[in-house]
Design a protein around this motif. Structure first.
Motif, short mmCIF file in Angstrom:
data_model
loop_
_atom_site.label_atom_id
_atom_site.label_comp_id
_atom_site.label_asym_id
_atom_site.label_seq_id
_atom_site.Cartn_x
_atom_site.Cartn_y
_atom_site.Cartn_z
N GLY A 141 -21.83 -8.61 -1.67
CA GLY A 141 -20.58 -9.35 -1.83
C GLY A 141 -20.53 -10.50 -0.85
N GLY A 142 -19.57 -10.46 0.07
CA GLY A 142 -19.43 -11.55 1.04
C GLY A 142 -20.32 -11.41 2.25
N ASN A 143 -21.18 -10.39 2.28
CA ASN A 143 -22.10 -10.14 3.38
C ASN A 143 -21.36 -9.95 4.70
OD1 ASN A 143 -24.54 -9.71 4.66
ND2 ASN A 143 -25.08 -11.88 4.83
N THR A 144 -20.22 -9.24 4.65
CA THR A 144 -19.45 -8.98 5.86
C THR A 144 -19.55 -7.53 6.32
OG1 THR A 144 -17.44 -8.48 4.61
CG2 THR A 144 -17.78 -10.78 5.27
N GLY A 145 -20.34 -6.72 5.64
CA GLY A 145 -20.47 -5.31 5.99
C GLY A 145 -21.03 -5.11 7.38
N LEU A 146 -20.71 -3.98 8.01
CA LEU A 146 -21.08 -3.74 9.40
C LEU A 146 -22.05 -2.58 9.59
CD1 LEU A 146 -17.52 -4.24 10.97
CD2 LEU A 146 -19.42 -5.87 10.94
N VAL A 147 -22.62 -2.06 8.49
CA VAL A 147 -23.56 -0.95 8.63
C VAL A 147 -24.89 -1.21 7.93
CG1 VAL A 147 -21.78 0.81 8.99
CG2 VAL A 147 -22.48 0.22 6.65
N GLY A 148 -25.13 -2.44 7.53
CA GLY A 148 -26.40 -2.80 6.90
C GLY A 148 -26.53 -2.41 5.44
N GLY A 149 -25.43 -2.05 4.80
CA GLY A 149 -25.49 -1.62 3.41
C GLY A 149 -25.79 -2.73 2.42
N GLN A 150 -25.58 -3.98 2.82
CA GLN A 150 -25.76 -5.12 1.92
C GLN A 150 -27.05 -5.88 2.16
OE1 GLN A 150 -24.06 -5.05 4.67
NE2 GLN A 150 -23.70 -7.03 5.58
N THR A 151 -27.89 -5.38 3.07
CA THR A 151 -29.09 -6.11 3.48
C THR A 151 -30.34 -5.45 2.90
OG1 THR A 151 -27.96 -6.54 5.57
CG2 THR A 151 -30.30 -7.05 5.48
N PRO A 152 -31.25 -6.22 2.29
CA PRO A 152 -32.50 -5.63 1.80
C PRO A 152 -33.37 -5.19 2.98
CG PRO A 152 -32.58 -8.02 1.63
CD PRO A 152 -31.18 -7.68 2.04
N ASP A 153 -34.33 -4.32 2.69
CA ASP A 153 -35.23 -3.88 3.76
C ASP A 153 -36.32 -4.93 3.99
OD1 ASP A 153 -37.14 -3.58 1.75
OD2 ASP A 153 -36.86 -1.41 1.60
N GLN A 154 -37.30 -4.60 4.81
CA GLN A 154 -38.34 -5.55 5.21
C GLN A 154 -39.52 -5.60 4.24
OE1 GLN A 154 -39.12 -7.80 7.77
NE2 GLN A 154 -36.94 -7.86 8.22
N SER A 155 -39.46 -4.77 3.19
CA SER A 155 -40.63 -4.70 2.31
C SER A 155 -40.81 -5.95 1.46
CB SER A 155 -40.50 -3.48 1.39
OG SER A 155 -39.45 -3.67 0.45
N GLY A 156 -39.73 -6.67 1.20
CA GLY A 156 -39.81 -7.86 0.35
C GLY A 156 -39.95 -7.55 -1.12
N THR A 157 -39.67 -6.31 -1.52
CA THR A 157 -39.82 -5.92 -2.92
C THR A 157 -38.50 -5.92 -3.69
OG1 THR A 157 -39.56 -3.59 -2.33
CG2 THR A 157 -41.80 -4.47 -2.37
N ALA A 158 -37.36 -6.01 -2.97
CA ALA A 158 -36.05 -5.94 -3.63
C ALA A 158 -35.50 -7.33 -3.88
CB ALA A 158 -35.07 -5.15 -2.76
N ILE A 159 -34.72 -7.44 -4.95
CA ILE A 159 -33.98 -8.68 -5.19
C ILE A 159 -32.52 -8.44 -4.77
CG2 ILE A 159 -35.47 -9.42 -7.08
CD1 ILE A 159 -33.30 -8.56 -9.03
N VAL A 160 -31.87 -9.51 -4.33
CA VAL A 160 -30.47 -9.44 -3.93
C VAL A 160 -29.61 -9.96 -5.06
CG1 VAL A 160 -28.73 -10.33 -2.33
CG2 VAL A 160 -30.95 -9.60 -1.47
N LEU A 161 -28.56 -9.21 -5.39
CA LEU A 161 -27.63 -9.59 -6.45
C LEU A 161 -26.34 -10.04 -5.77
CD1 LEU A 161 -27.74 -9.53 -9.56
CD2 LEU A 161 -26.58 -7.33 -9.47
N SER A 162 -26.16 -11.35 -5.64
CA SER A 162 -24.98 -11.89 -4.96
C SER A 162 -23.89 -12.14 -5.99
CB SER A 162 -25.34 -13.20 -4.25
OG SER A 162 -24.19 -13.77 -3.66
N MET A 163 -22.70 -11.55 -5.76
CA MET A 163 -21.66 -11.51 -6.79
C MET A 163 -20.64 -12.64 -6.70
SD MET A 163 -22.68 -8.96 -8.51
CE MET A 163 -21.27 -8.65 -9.58
N GLY A 164 -20.86 -13.61 -5.84
CA GLY A 164 -19.84 -14.62 -5.56
C GLY A 164 -19.41 -15.48 -6.72
N ARG A 165 -20.25 -15.65 -7.74
CA ARG A 165 -19.86 -16.49 -8.89
C ARG A 165 -18.92 -15.75 -9.84
NH1 ARG A 165 -24.03 -17.82 -12.40
NH2 ARG A 165 -22.66 -19.38 -13.35
N MET A 166 -18.89 -14.43 -9.77
CA MET A 166 -17.97 -13.67 -10.62
C MET A 166 -16.63 -13.56 -9.90
SD MET A 166 -20.25 -10.72 -12.47
CE MET A 166 -18.81 -10.25 -13.42
N ASN A 167 -15.89 -14.67 -9.90
CA ASN A 167 -14.72 -14.80 -9.04
C ASN A 167 -13.43 -15.10 -9.81
OD1 ASN A 167 -15.19 -17.42 -9.81
ND2 ASN A 167 -15.78 -18.15 -7.79
#
Length: 470
Positions: free
Chosen positions: A71-97
């Motif tokens: 979402g807005g990338n304001t989380g405080l426990v790392g739930g919105q951050t991909p890991d270091q493997s580089g295998t995941a894609i990030v789905l940013s929801m900001g355009r669905m507003n």
């Protein structure tokens, strides 16, 4: 890493301009705001509709591609951050507003996941209504993230957290199927309440794309006071008194320590202590009246007068203008940020039964100072629901890295105390990565096994926000 052909297939779903592959464009999505977690990803997708999210998830399911909703990338426990493997894609929801509809008769709003919380508050206010969720990141956090983390904020005492504010959801499952569970009625006993599985799931079961949320009539009057007290015991006495006089009109009751007030005055422009002399503890009281400004003021004055007569409070100030109300609340809202210039800070977002708050604070303070002498404890939060942000700043002159290296050790010590009081190690921030290993110690074996079974049913391939929560 994903191969270029697969990246192109994903990109074609949202269009080239909404598929970010340049490292500089991707960088802001890879780092969470406290700099605790930095991820890697070859692709950030910015879908504009539920149909696009469904197509993305269908392709991800077919190809076994991990997806991290953000979402807005304001989380405080790392739930919105991909890991270091580089295998995941990030789905940013900001355009669905889009705010799809506002119903001022049924007091409901239907909103997409990417709507910024402040924008929703403003739109609902323009319609003469109130959306009560309020928190420090409201200018950038998004509704989908608020739901995914079951956000609470400062008004839980009167209105509840996001789970209680939500009537129904639209969710895209890992397979690409769309669950339309947008409910517009408060009574619906047609089987399992599926929305409650997704609220608080931190993107591990599906992608929330829209929600039906409760809204409320705007208060006709508001009274806000700032009081100085000697101890958490007196704070609890004041809360009991305020609750008895105000009942559901008590919409905020926030605890702040002297240390936190000093940090905030030192580092936040335009903030000052509204009381003439310093006090060990402070409380911010917020009264909302459905009748009038005079009614809110009268209730507040009654509470403070009785508190003075019973030697509960030492001093108090009532806000006399909107500017003063904002100033009082700014002290509370900026308190977490004000710790950053003081060096390293070890954070805890915990809850204990309200009646246990004074005993918990005494025991936790003693344990913290025993472990790290000279630590500066900033314990503040929402007294009405027992949610405390038990934050510990490094001793003056200490080595920041050495102090932060004890994060896990201190967390575990404090969480063990929380467990003895039948509290929770995460009150409103979630589990993410930060508390994933701690969860194993403080959640029952049966509960953890049931959570794993639920995860397996909804996400058998394990592609939804892998490595988070479980």
């Amino acid at each position: 890493m994903l191969d270029s052909a697969l990246i192109a297939r994903f990109a074609s779903i949202v269009g080239e301009k909404n598929a970010l592959t340049n490292a500089n464009d991707i960088a802001p999505y890879m780092l969470e705001q406290r700099d605790l977690y930095q991820g890697r990803s070859p692709l950030v997708l910015r879908p504009g509709s539920t149909e696009e999210v469904a197509a993305i998830m269908k392709l991800a399911s077919e190809t076994g591609t991990p997806v991290v909703p953000q979402g807005g990338n304001t989380g405080l426990v790392g739930g919105q951050t991909p890991d270091q493997s580089g295998t995941a894609i990030v789905l940013s929801m900001g355009r669905m507003n889009r705010i799809r509809s506002i119903d001022t008769v049924g007091n409901l709003v239907t909103v997409e996941a990417g709507v910024i919380l402040k924008n929703l508050q403003d739109a609902v206010a323009d319609a003469g209504r109130l959306f009560p969720l309020s928190l420090g990141a409201e200018g950038s956090c998004q509704i989908g993230g608020n739901l995914g983390s079951n956000a609470g904020g400062t008004a839980v005492l009167a209105y509840g957290n996001m789970r209680e504010l939500c009537l129904g959801l639209e969710v895209v499952l890992p397979t690409g199927e769309v669950l339309n569970d947008l409910r517009y009625v408060k009574k619906d006993n047609t089987g399992y309440d599926l929305k409650d599985l997704f609220v608080g799931s931190e993107g591990t079961l599906g992608v929330i794309t829209a929600a039906v949320l409760k809204i409320f009539p705007q208060p006709k009057g508001k009274g806000v006071a700032y009081a100085g007290l000697r101890s958490p015991d007196d704070v609890l006495r004041l809360f009991k008194l305020a609750n008895e006089h105000a009942g559901p009109s008590l919409t905020g009751f926030e605890l702040m320590p002297r240390m936190g007030v000093e940090f905030t005055i030192r580092h936040v422009e335009g903030v000052r202590d509204p009381l003439e002399s310093p006090h060990d503890w402070y409380v911010l009281i917020d009264i909302s009246s459905s009748r009038s400004e005079e009614d809110a003021r009268t209730t507040l004055e009654t509470i403070l007068t009785e508190a003075f007569e019973n030697d509960i409070i030492q001093d108090a100030a009532i806000a006399e203008s909107v500017a003063q109300v904002q100033s009082f609340w700014k002290m509370r809202e900026e308190m977490s940020w004000a710790q950053k210039p003081e060096g390293g800070s070890i954070k805890h977002d915990i809850s204990v039964p309200v009646a246990s708050i004074p005993d918990f604070i005494r025991e936790a303070n003693a344990a913290t100072l025993e472990m790290i002498p000279g630590s500066r404890i900033v314990c503040f939060g929402h007294i009405g629901d027992g949610n405390l942000h038990y934050n510990v700043s490094q001793p003056v002159g200490a080595d920041k890295e050495a102090f932060l290296a004890r994060w896990g050790e201190l967390n575990h010590r404090i969480h063990t105390i929380v467990a003895r009081y039948n509290g929770s190690i995460s009150a409103e921030h979630g589990i993410g990565v930060l508390k994933r290993d701690e969860l194993v110690h403080f959640k029952s074996t049966v509960a953890l096994e049931l959570m794993r079974r639920v995860k397996k049913v909804f996400d058998p391939a394990g592609i939804m926000n892998p490595g988070k929560v479980l």
